[in-house]
Scaffold this active site. Structure first.
Site, PDB file in Angstrom:
ATOM      1  N   CYS A  42       0.955  -1.585  -0.052  1.00  0.00           N
ATOM      2  CA  CYS A  42       0.724  -0.496   0.046  1.00  0.00           C
ATOM      3  C   CYS A  42       0.796   1.555  -0.541  1.00  0.00           C
ATOM      4  O   CYS A  42       1.362   2.179   0.887  1.00  0.00           O
ATOM      5  CB  CYS A  42      -0.516   0.308   0.719  1.00  0.00           C
TER       6      CYS A  42
ATOM      7  N   CYS B 144      -5.476   2.425  -4.601  1.00  0.00           N
ATOM      8  CA  CYS B 144      -5.272   3.082  -3.381  1.00  0.00           C
ATOM      9  C   CYS B 144      -6.681   3.766  -3.434  1.00  0.00           C
ATOM     10  O   CYS B 144      -6.653   5.137  -4.143  1.00  0.00           O
ATOM     11  CB  CYS B 144      -3.490   3.275  -3.375  1.00  0.00           C
TER      12      CYS B 144
END
Length: 537
Positions: free
Chosen positions: A289, A469
């Site tokens: 991430c 994201c």
């Protein structure tokens, strides 16, 4: 210790020539046994003799064995002899020769021996390995999702899942926990509750991959045999690579949303800080991430802005890379929030050392001439994201590429050298963003292709590098960045992807957790269509 030690597994390492003075440090490093593979008469016997080393080892409580071998005449007998020593000597074991190459080659010969009737300490020497059709290493998001997808297509397939953890975490929500916007307890469930019922769970760790023999070695020394292997143990957070960090995590204002137990401490620090200096860090890629380090900064700044204290807090974002975000399309929108929060961006700045008690952090950056310069910074709050590496068992295995990641074809997710091995998730060598959104699509590709391989059919499913994201730039709004290989935009919805929206916040905080627990981990494949194109990314 100046020795260059190569760790081949949790139980066995090799090095070049050692001397008596090296043994204290070898013992201090945790080794229990030493094996000498260098003949005493080699090079005229100018090196320390095995007898002297044996005596020195005895004084230090180290086991010692002399297994001499001529570098030009190694044989399977050397491998068999080493295999017997691996059974009888206390681990971990360090073997050495003049350069370390001979010891490494003997270890390879030992692994090339018939592994069905020999085991490392902890397993009976004559036990045959347990055998399964499919073995999945790792029961995180990737392991559970691919197991569920396989069982959805082939209900009678025999699957073993190997993972030592007793709990399963929904990690994408930890950023929200660190902002006081999500309950910590909602991010964790017992592992037993998410393992598919028709899969067998082995609560152990894999310490060695033996893909040339279709076997794995577990931490109890036992062997597992497989027909097909799926590698998805995630990655390892290398906290130890930042000097002083492990001693101060969770206190002295040092925190990280990358750990379940620390995310609440992030919120404690953010909610209590009224003035001072807040530092946020991002290490070199790859990390999981990649947007999470700056999401922590945005949500913290938004809270301070709402409370009217942001003008009293100096905020810095130190990024080891050269750009704010890897997909250029989203950078202008993100920069507008950087300016709104008056954050100072410091690129090519890497956190290398922390002194929590003194509230000091050190960063390595570059001067105008490109030289590395170390800079000291004080802080009241420090949010750290550690460097991230492949797990040791993968990194030290034949499955790894030069960087330690499991080396797979980026489209089919099958290993480039071992035809019955697939990988997905953070451990794979694919160049996509390491996110749960990527795993959601990768799991389907692996399930389809593995079953095709078993049936002798072409691999029809292809992964396009999709990752997502949701960049939470303020509480209540997020930018939904969706992209594939090469930064190609892959939006799911027909909306301008660079606009921060409340609907994206609701997607992040409400919809996606439900999708994860109720659909993805159950093999219900929502919006996971994969390309049938044979074009390679």
């Amino acid at each position: 210790m100046n020795l260059k030690i190569i760790k081949h597994s949790e139980l066995f390492s090799t090095s070049g020539q050692i001397d008596e003075e090296d043994l204290c440090e070898i013992a201090a490093a945790g080794y229990q046994s030493v094996i000498c593979n260098r003949p005493d008469n080699e090079d005229g016997g100018r090196h320390v003799s095995s007898a002297k080393l044996a005596a020195a080892c005895e004084r230090l409580g180290l086991a010692f064995s002399y297994l001499p071998a001529d570098a030009t005449h190694l044989s399977k007998e050397h491998g068999a002899a080493l295999r017997r020593l691996l059974v009888s000597m206390p681990p971990p074991i360090l073997a050495f020769c003049r350069t370390g190459n001979r010891s490494t080659n003997i270890f390879r010969l030992a692994n090339a021996a018939e592994t069905s009737n020999l085991a490392l300490p902890g397993g009976a020497a004559n036990d045959k390995p347990r055998q399964f059709e499919v073995v999945i290493v790792g029961a995180g998001a990737g392991g559970i999702a691919v197991a569920a997808s396989l069982l959805r297509r082939a209900p009678n397939i025999q699957i073993a899942m190997i993972d030592p953890a007793s709990k399963h975490y929904y990690q994408p929500a930890w950023t929200l926990v660190g902002a006081g916007a999500y309950a910590q307890k909602k991010t964790v469930r017992p592992m037993a509750s998410v393992i598919p019922q028709r899969a067998q769970w082995l609560q152990r760790s894999v310490v060695e991959f033996l893909p040339d023999h279709n076997r794995l070695r577990l931490d109890d020394g036992s062997l597992i045999a497989y027909q097909q292997l799926i590698v998805c143990p995630g990655l390892r957070l290398a906290w130890e690579k930042i000097e002083g960090l492990e001693q101060t995590l969770g206190c002295n204002g040092v925190t990280s949303n990358y750990r379940y137990d620390l995310a609440p401490y992030t919120w404690q620090l953010v909610s209590q800080l009224k003035q001072g200096k807040a530092l946020f860090c991002q290490p070199a890629m790859p990390i999981k991430c990649a947007g999470a380090p700056q999401k922590a900064m945005y949500l913290s700044c938004d809270h301070w802005l709402r409370k009217g204290v942001l003008d009293k807090i100096a905020v810095e974002f130190h990024n080891a890379g050269a750009v704010l975000f890897g997909v250029a399309t989203f950078v202008p929108a993100l920069m507008s929030y950087v300016k709104k929060y008056r954050t100072q961006l410091v690129f090519e700045s890497n956190l290398v050392k922390v002194d929590g008690e003194r509230k000091l952090a050190w960063f390595d950056g570059k001067d105008g001439a490109g030289n590395i310069v170390r800079q000291q910074k004080s802080f009241d709050m420090l949010h750290v994201v550690p460097p991230q590496v492949a797990p040791d068992a993968v990194r030290n295995s034949p499955l790894a590429n030069l960087d330690g990641w499991c080396e797979v074809d980026p489209a089919t997710l099958r290993h480039v050298r071992y035809r019955n091995v697939f990988a997905l998730g953070d451990v794979s060598s694919t160049g996509n963003a390491k996110t749960v959104a990527a795993i959601r699509k990768q799991a389907v590709v692996v399930a389809v292709n593995l079953l095709a391989a078993c049936a002798g059919k072409p691999l029809s499913a292809h992964y396009d590098g999709y990752g997502a994201c949701p960049l939470t730039v303020e509480k209540g709004k997020a930018i939904l960045a969706e992209f594939g290989y090469g930064g190609k935009l892959l939006p799911t919805f027909p909306l301008d992807p660079v606009i921060a929206r409340r609907t994206n916040w609701l997607l992040k905080t409400t919809v996606l957790p439900w999708v994860y627990w109720r659909l993805m981990l159950k093999g219900r494949e929502w919006l996971t269509g994969c390309s049938d194109s044979k074009e390679q990314p």
